[in-house]
Design a protein around this motif. Sequence first.
Motif, PDB file in Angstrom:
ATOM      1  N   LEU A 339      67.314 130.994-139.286  1.00 30.49           N
ATOM      2  CA  LEU A 339      66.635 130.077-140.213  1.00 30.49           C
ATOM      3  C   LEU A 339      66.852 128.624-139.804  1.00 30.49           C
ATOM      4  N   GLU A 349      59.131 128.687-140.755  1.00 30.23           N
ATOM      5  CA  GLU A 349      60.257 128.844-141.680  1.00 30.23           C
ATOM      6  C   GLU A 349      59.843 129.682-142.892  1.00 30.23           C
ATOM      7  N   ARG A 350      58.661 129.408-143.423  1.00 32.37           N
ATOM      8  CA  ARG A 350      58.190 130.185-144.571  1.00 32.37           C
ATOM      9  C   ARG A 350      57.976 131.649-144.173  1.00 32.37           C
ATOM     10  N   LYS A 353      61.347 133.394-143.875  1.00 34.85           N
ATOM     11  CA  LYS A 353      61.891 133.688-145.209  1.00 34.85           C
ATOM     12  C   LYS A 353      61.150 134.853-145.856  1.00 34.85           C
ATOM     13  N   ALA A 376      69.963 139.176-147.039  1.00 37.01           N
ATOM     14  CA  ALA A 376      69.547 138.011-147.827  1.00 37.01           C
ATOM     15  C   ALA A 376      70.513 137.768-148.976  1.00 37.01           C
ATOM     16  N   LEU A 394      66.804 129.453-150.619  1.00 35.57           N
ATOM     17  CA  LEU A 394      66.404 130.860-150.570  1.00 35.57           C
ATOM     18  C   LEU A 394      66.049 131.397-151.952  1.00 35.57           C
ATOM     19  N   PHE A 397      62.792 129.982-153.079  1.00 39.07           N
ATOM     20  CA  PHE A 397      61.678 130.590-152.352  1.00 39.07           C
ATOM     21  C   PHE A 397      61.308 131.946-152.946  1.00 39.07           C
TER      22      PHE A 397
END
Length: 543
Positions: A339, A349-350, A353, A376, A394, A397
């Motif tokens: 990351l 990055e999105r 994730k 995660a 995180l 998101f």
Amino acid sequence: MENHFVTSKLIRVSLHEVENQLELSLRQAFESLEPKLRPPFSLEIPEPQEYLELNKAIVYGVLCEPNSSKTHIKHLHALVTDGYAFFTSLLIGIVVELYVKLVDSAKIQLIWLTKEMIDVSSVGIDDLLVSLLRRIGSGDYGDQNVWLCSELVSLFLDKWDCLLEDMPLVLTSALYSFLRLLADHYRVLGVAKLENVKRLEIKFCVKMFREQLHLSLKIGRDLILLLQDLSHVSEFREIWNDLVSNHCSEIYQLKTSSRYFLLRITPEMETQLRFLLGNVKLGSHKRHQIWFLKKFLLGPEKETLLIDIVRFVCCVIHPTNEIIRSEIMPRWAIIGWLLELCRQNHHIERSVKLALFYDWLFFDERIDNIMNVEPAALLMVWSIPQYPHITHSLLEFVLHLVETYDITSRDIIVRGLTSAFREIERKGVIRSLDIFLTNPALATNLKKKLANLLSCHQVKVPVNLHQLSVPSKQTFLSSEANSKECSTKIVHTPDQKLDNSVENPAKHQIPAAIEARLSLLIIKTLALEEIKQSNTWNKDGEE
């Protein structure tokens, strides 16, 4: 000193390299049996050991003598007694061990041999095709890689009927690979040699969806993840709309098999990742990470590989309890590093994730593996003491996905996320969700959103999220609040009515300064216990 170095006709080698044992055995078999490889061929049935050596000699002959390849293959057809199983296993070994070193003419012959093996339905041909698919590198637009991609997609189109009849599931592997590659190819502009490859990839993928939709759906929920990156391509727009309208809820419930995640990871990359996560201790990991970065991830075009690596680490590499309890580098640590590598590219990055949390969105404890969501969870927990911004990012998101990812399947996503959070607590991956719900290092609005999400399925949630309390003394949301429509919008839980049977904690308030110090002390203790617990939890239910 006498130089015993022998130039190979099969692979490129340098003077300092140790001879490859597979190449050596093939070459020695060819040299010792070469007289028997020329017509007229013996009509006697060879002994078992001689049969194996003849297979090796013929493989070497076909790859190194293109002009004699038809003669060699006729010889093979005449003597084969095992359905071409050993011969095909040799080809798989060459693809796995030697492909990057093969001379160009040998690579051409390898594709020709693969087509021959498809025609005779050789034992293991599906594994050979999968091995070749893994050799198409993501983010590699060099001539050799583009050539291999073009050759393989053409092979799948040309041999469609045969593959569909004898080994239909290998077509789903090809679909997964070419959908993933096509998304990469559309990110690159101005590369003329990719245009023909893209046309072929589109032709194959559209053919799969139009003619073999039931096979395509066997990929499972990651099919949606693949297609969403191509929804802007005109040829896929109608397919995308049809799947979203008619099949989404069905697809989300199908867990994607781990074999698909291997398709975009080369054998060399797999070996290094397994070594990192199975042998390297935390504290001595940085030099291994730097080597991995230089070997596989240098260049902006390689960033999309991070998505594939995260899916691979989460869904394929499941360490044993012994490794989990040891000082070996955990999966959450390498994902945290990945990351960090993509922080400058917000789109990547999105996507990384989303790859990390994708199984959370549709988690069903009856079919999903807790190990897929463990990295995660632990990354968020372990980041709290020193890097709370990572936990915040995180958590923000994943909660934002509830309202933005697929609003038509919002109920499914809420149920999946709630199940994932509750399962990581129930299985002991983390000791308690209080590490998120009552942590002063996290923003109040995030804690409220998480609390409200968990309350959607009649889950008890503390009323006052600003205070830590002994579990037996917790104040919970009233049944009236729980009956309201579930939403991740901010709810003002501290001001809600309390059940009459619960004593009002306001009667026992303590000075704010002392309360703050006590809360911080308890949080630190909780975090340390969480970290200790995460190292020893039992992977109950692992596949």
